[in-house]
Design an enzyme around this catalytic site. Structure first.
Site, short mmCIF file in Angstrom:
data_model
loop_
_atom_site.label_atom_id
_atom_site.label_comp_id
_atom_site.label_asym_id
_atom_site.label_seq_id
_atom_site.Cartn_x
_atom_site.Cartn_y
_atom_site.Cartn_z
N ASP A 171 14.08 -11.48 -42.62
CA ASP A 171 12.90 -12.83 -42.98
C ASP A 171 13.99 -13.78 -43.25
O ASP A 171 14.73 -14.17 -44.00
CB ASP A 171 12.41 -12.38 -44.27
CG ASP A 171 11.14 -13.05 -44.42
OD1 ASP A 171 10.86 -14.20 -43.98
OD2 ASP A 171 10.14 -12.64 -45.22
N ASP A 218 9.65 -23.99 -34.33
CA ASP A 218 9.29 -23.04 -33.28
C ASP A 218 10.64 -22.78 -32.73
O ASP A 218 11.10 -21.84 -32.12
CB ASP A 218 8.50 -23.71 -32.33
CG ASP A 218 6.68 -23.77 -32.76
OD1 ASP A 218 7.03 -22.90 -33.87
OD2 ASP A 218 6.05 -24.28 -32.33
N ASN A 248 9.93 -26.30 -41.68
CA ASN A 248 8.84 -27.06 -41.07
C ASN A 248 8.32 -28.39 -41.31
O ASN A 248 7.91 -29.22 -41.02
CB ASN A 248 7.65 -26.05 -41.03
CG ASN A 248 7.60 -24.80 -39.92
OD1 ASN A 248 8.05 -25.28 -38.77
ND2 ASN A 248 6.97 -23.78 -40.19
N GLU A 275 7.81 -15.80 -39.77
CA GLU A 275 9.22 -15.83 -39.69
C GLU A 275 10.08 -14.50 -39.92
O GLU A 275 11.15 -14.32 -40.27
CB GLU A 275 9.86 -16.86 -40.70
CG GLU A 275 9.63 -16.74 -42.17
CD GLU A 275 8.58 -17.22 -42.71
OE1 GLU A 275 8.42 -17.19 -44.08
OE2 GLU A 275 7.44 -17.49 -41.88
#
Length: 384
Positions: free
Chosen positions: A261, A278, A269, A304
């Site tokens: 993770d 991305d 972001n 993620e």
């Protein structure tokens, strides 16, 4: 109306149906380029039975005789190139050479006697020659791909080639007529068109099934692949993981799962934008592909969160791989923000399902986050 005329009409209808079918496949799935060649095969081949009907019912037999032979040669050329595309082999230059030789030989046959074996062998030359090329391509595909479907296709090609090779003997024995018009009215024409039509249908159905199978495989692969990272998505992972677990138990092999993770991914972001986020996910996906063993299964489960399923691996081996991934993620490359990852590993137990295996690995990843992130749990030193 004679049986030969009925056979010609049926063959024309079959050619229309297959040309339309391959055209629809080509338009719907542009990546299936072989279907374009097969569409051309039957679209051009349609003019052969129509021309033979023209020989019988018009006052221009010479023109229709020429168009019939030209249509058959060009359709066989397209068919051979389609088989090359379907099998993943380069276009056949030999097929083009055979087509040129056939057309030249047909011109020389104009003064020959039709009811001879020699005439028949020259006349049938492009058909059996190109089908033998297709047979050779099928054999090569069997060797390279280990695919039994190509074995069946090769057998059909070989039978069809044999049909064209023995036709001269039947023509000489039963009489094919001294002119094209005599041929169109002969019993031999009925035999030739009927059997040729059946073999044409068999070949067309065989290559159509191969294309449909390729389409289904491609569609399934797309539905089971995460388009952003190019690793498996949850659906693809679950289908393949269950099969791997069953094989591992059957063969008595160890197996381990790594859950990963990305740390504070929402901040990436928010700070750098979703395009950068991305790009980070894509880079992490590539790290996993390049780091895990070649037989491992890698997937993005969502957001993620990534997972890797390792065969022939216990906790220690999985811990080594997970540590390599963790370190590689911290140096994704120029232009990307620094990222860390927390992970957990779990070994497959006798009573485990995929759900319980991943649940234990996920709980270990949670422990890694609670302990400060950027680490793998259980720690490598205790992964025994």
């Amino acid at each position: 109306m004679s049986g030969a005329v009925y056979a010609l009409i049926v063959n024309a209808c079959v050619a229309v149906l297959f040309a339309a079918t391959f055209a629809v496949v080509r338009a719907s799935y542009p990546q299936q380029r072989a279907s374009g060649w097969f569409c051309a095969t039957y679209a051009i081949g349609l003019f052969a039975p129509l021309s033979e009907l023209g020989v019988r019912f018009t006052a221009m037999p010479i023109a229709f005789t020429a168009s019939s032979y030209l249509a058959l040669v060009l359709s066989m050329l397209c068919f051979t190139q389609g088989v090359a595309r379907l099998s993943g082999q380069p276009p056949s230059r030999a097929a083009a050479a055979i087509a040129i030789m056939a057309l030249f030989g047909r011109v020389l046959l104009d003064d020959g006697a039709r009811n001879t074996i020699g005439y028949g062998f020259v006349y049938q030359f492009p058909y059996y020659s190109m089908l033998l090329l297709c047979t050779m391509m099928a054999i090569r595909a069997v060797r390279e791909q280990r695919d039994p479907w190509w074995t069946a296709l090769g057998i059909i090609f070989a039978i069809t080639a044999s049909h064209f090779m023995i036709k001269p003997f039947f023509a000489a024995a039963f009489g094919s007529g001294t002119t094209m018009r005599d041929y169109a009215a002969s019993n031999y024409a009925l035999f030739s068109q009927a059997l040729g039509g059946l073999l044409t249908i068999a070949s067309a159905l065989a290559v159509l099934l191969m294309i449909v199978r390729a389409v289904l495989r491609s569609t399934r692969a797309e539905s089971e692949t995460d388009m952003l990272t190019c690793v498996a998505n949850r659906r693809g992972f679950e289908r393949r993981a269950n099969a791997l677990i069953a094989a591992s138990r059957r063969e008595g092999r160890e197996m381990a799962a790594i859950m990963l993770d990305l740390d504070h991914f929402k901040q990436i972001n928010d700070r750098f934008g979703h395009a950068t986020g991305d790009a980070v996910l894509q880079a992490v996906g590539q790290v996993l592909i390049q780091t895990v063993p070649r037989d491992a299964l890698v997937a993005r489960l969502g957001g993620e969160e990534f997972v890797a399923l390792l065969g022939c691996a216990g906790l220690r081996e999985a811990g080594q791989v997970a540590e390599e991934i963790r370190m590689a993620v911290t140096r994704l490359g120029a232009g990307l923000p620094r990222v860390t990852v927390s992970g957990g590993i779990a070994k497959l137990r006798p009573r485990d399902t995929l759900v319980t295996l991943l649940d234990r690995a996920d709980r270990q990843a949670y422990e890694a986050k609670q302990a400060g992130r950027d680490r793998i749990y259980p720690p490598f030193s205790s992964a025994t």
